[in-house]
Write an enzyme that holds these catalytic residues in place. Structure first.
Site, mmCIF file in Angstrom:
data_model
loop_
_atom_site.group_PDB
_atom_site.id
_atom_site.type_symbol
_atom_site.label_atom_id
_atom_site.label_comp_id
_atom_site.label_asym_id
_atom_site.label_seq_id
_atom_site.Cartn_x
_atom_site.Cartn_y
_atom_site.Cartn_z
ATOM 1 N N SER A 18 0.815 -1.212 0.000
ATOM 2 C CA SER A 18 0.000 0.000 0.000
ATOM 3 C C SER A 18 0.849 1.263 0.000
ATOM 4 O O SER A 18 1.765 1.409 0.820
ATOM 5 C CB SER A 18 -0.901 -0.009 1.245
ATOM 6 N N CYS B 150 -5.683 10.491 -0.898
ATOM 7 C CA CYS B 150 -6.131 9.140 -0.580
ATOM 8 C C CYS B 150 -7.515 8.935 -1.180
ATOM 9 O O CYS B 150 -8.323 9.862 -1.234
ATOM 10 C CB CYS B 150 -6.174 8.952 0.939
ATOM 11 N N ASN C 1 -11.450 -2.662 -3.347
ATOM 12 C CA ASN C 1 -10.778 -2.228 -2.128
ATOM 13 C C ASN C 1 -11.710 -2.407 -0.934
ATOM 14 O O ASN C 1 -12.687 -1.678 -0.782
ATOM 15 C CB ASN C 1 -10.352 -0.761 -2.265
ATOM 16 N N SER D 14 -11.829 -1.421 1.988
ATOM 17 C CA SER D 14 -11.090 -0.379 2.700
ATOM 18 C C SER D 14 -11.366 -0.333 4.197
ATOM 19 O O SER D 14 -12.516 -0.405 4.633
ATOM 20 C CB SER D 14 -11.419 0.983 2.097
#
Length: 560
Positions: free
Chosen positions: A106, A217, A439, A441
């Site tokens: 990441s 981000c 993702n 997340s």
């Protein structure tokens, strides 16, 4: 120099013949099933020209890329998923490979914990461009080391019983997929970054369509995307670099357009449908001029924010088709308002790619006058256009990127299965076999988003509709933080009992190989190298008599 003494390197006919043979090799390579869905905008001859004279070699990362493709293809056939998470270091890597078949690196984690400038920060991709490639190399070198260590131990067994006691072989060589952010600059930076990833062990990389100068981000506000074609050029550059290096690098194209609010340029007609403009003809002064005047007059930050909010409300910010509908509904001369709006929307939609010129022309024909719409008035201080993305916008971009990438991925703000399904159907309507990434997340509030049973099944449900590769970007960071927070608290209260019972005994009970950390770090393997170099004996072997790791035998209930 006469033709009779001219060697092949300096003879044009010989040089061209050699280049033609190399180009034919490249065409054979590109004809493999691996590249059936890949579009290239250059020829094999173009690649030959940009290679040097050094013999073509296969990078280890290309071998890992082939393994990644095989892994994803198997999951695609079976309707299953390669699920993984962002790893911080070799310790995490050696534990996760026992259960997961890919590894993720990441950019967020690297930005916060591993910048090559040693200056931590949030995920703005403002760290040195070798940061993530360095982390990839860190992990890949560890993978190779632990693989060698394991093989030496297994080949040193003299009986099946000894081999069985070591347990099943662990596949340390899991393919690494890394975060390439926006490419860290222009196309030459994209090329150099790709080269670094290939050289340092990445089986795959992902690259997003945000502006490199305004990168955020994927779960922050203020995301700015670049024009569709500009990101396609990035993807083409990645593949071109890989082709020059004879690499089968896997490329994931990510779009942040679902929640994007800004666009760097209006040059690409495919973006025009999603650009926001002022629809009130009474507003004629650009927002930036209003704010500049207020700032020069001494207005505070709060006052400037209020002025912007008031200006936007008065300007009636709309997409063009929304402004058209408003003006149709306000026109007393149009009787069948719904019919006129429907006719416009039947020709202009999220996936039609109509330019502003085409939208204005149709609007004028149907309305009988020009549609008032000005996308320059509300532009941001940086000159950026206001953009209203969404799922359909993400589909539009993913479709545009799909021919140039192996997987497509849309960044979302919530773990919404119906939204993921809409995206998958939109992509596969045009590209039926396209792989997709998702993702999972940690920026989502998972306990709030869905009940535990749905959390348990979410990955598989996504896999069934085409999301073959799924990852928790920051699970390495969060598990690290939780473990250290818990241990530090217990250690401060209970001293060595916290370590002995909470860590060491659990390592024994669960068979965690790091219990014997000297062995895990390769002490026995390095001893074997020393002995080999010195004829079979070494008085300085680190794992000889007296090493404290002898205390961890097969007793203590350890599974090791």
């Amino acid at each position: 120099m006469s033709p009779s003494v001219r060697d092949a390197r300096n003879d044009l006919a010989s040089l061209q013949q050699q280049a033609a043979a190399e180009a034919e090799d490249i065409r054979r390579w590109w004809s493999q099933p691996r590249w059936a869905g890949t579009k290239r905008v250059y020829t094999a001859e173009d690649i030959v020209k940009r290679r040097g004279t050094f013999p073509v070699v296969e990078y280890p990362s290309s071998v890992m890329a082939d393994k990644l493709v095989e892994t994803l293809a198997r999951h695609s056939r079976n309707g299953t998923v390669s699920q993984t998470f962002g790893v911080l270091d070799p310790v995490q890597m050696t534990q996760m490979v026992k259960y997961l078949d890919t590894i993720y690196v990441s950019g967020w984690q690297c930005s916060a914990t591993a910048s090559t400038s040693n200056e931590p920060g949030p995920d703005l991709a403002d760290y040195p461009m070798d940061t993530v490639p360095n982390k990839v190399e860190h992990l890949f070198m560890a993978q190779l080391f632990h693989d060698r260590k394991q093989r030496e131990a297994r080949l040193s067994c003299t009986t099946q019983r000894e081999l069985d006691q070591l347990g099943p072989e662990i596949d340390y060589l899991r393919p690494i997929v890394a975060d390439a952010d926006t490419g860290h600059g222009g196309l030459t930076a994209v090329f150099k970054l790709t080269k670094m990833f290939i050289e340092r062990g990445a089986a795959g990389i992902h690259m997003e369509d945000q502006s490199s100068s305004n990168k955020k981000c994927g779960h922050m506000a203020g995301r700015c995307v670049i024009p569709v074609q500009e990101h396609i050029s990035r993807l083409v550059t990645v593949r071109m670099c890989a082709d020059v290096m004879h690499s089968n690098l896997v490329l994931v194209a990510r779009t942040d357009s679902e929640a994007a609010t800004l666009l760097s340029s209006n040059i690409d007609a495919r973006d025009h449908y999603y650009i926001v403009g002022a629809s009130n003809p009474e507003v004629t002064v650009p927002l930036i001029e209003v704010l500049d005047a207020a700032q020069q007059a001494g207005a505070s930050g709060d006052r400037l924010a209020q002025l912007e909010e008031d200006w936007c409300k008065k300007a009636k910010l709309r997409l063009f088709h929304e402004a058209f509908a408003d003006q149709v509904n306000a026109s007393p001369s149009i009787k069948d308002k719904a019919g006129v709006i429907a006719k416009f929307n039947s020709q202009i939609g999220p996936q039609t790619g109509a330019s502003i010129r085409e939208m204005r022309k149709l609007g004028r024909e149907l309305l009988g006058q020009d549609v008032y719409f000005d996308w320059d008035l509300p532009r941001a201080r940086e000159g950026l256009y206001r953009y209203k993305g969404g799922t359909q916008c993400a589909i539009m971009r993913a479709r545009a990127f799909a021919p140039y990438a192996d997987l497509v991925w849309f960044e979302s703000n919530f773990p919404d299965f119906q939204q993921a399904k809409e995206f998958a159907q939109g992509v596969r309507e045009k590209f039926p076999n396209k792989w997709m990434a998702y993702n999972l997340s940690p920026s989502f509030n998972w306990p709030k988003a869905m009940p535990p049973k749905e959390q348990e099944n979410y990955i598989q449900r996504l896999g069934e509709i085409g999301y073959v590769w799924q990852f928790i970007t920051l699970a390495g960071l969060h598990t690290n933080a939780l473990a250290i927070d818990n241990f530090s608290r217990e250690f401060s209260r209970f001293g060595m009992r916290a370590y002995a019972q909470g860590i060491q005994q659990r390592e024994m009970d669960e068979g965690v190989d790091v219990l014997k950390h000297q062995k895990w770090a390769g002490a026995e393997y390095v001893d074997s190298i020393l002995k080999l170099a010195q004829g079979g004996v070494s008085s300085t072997a680190s794992m000889g008599k007296g090493v404290t790791e002898e205390q961890f035998g097969s007793s203590n209930g350890a599974k090791l």
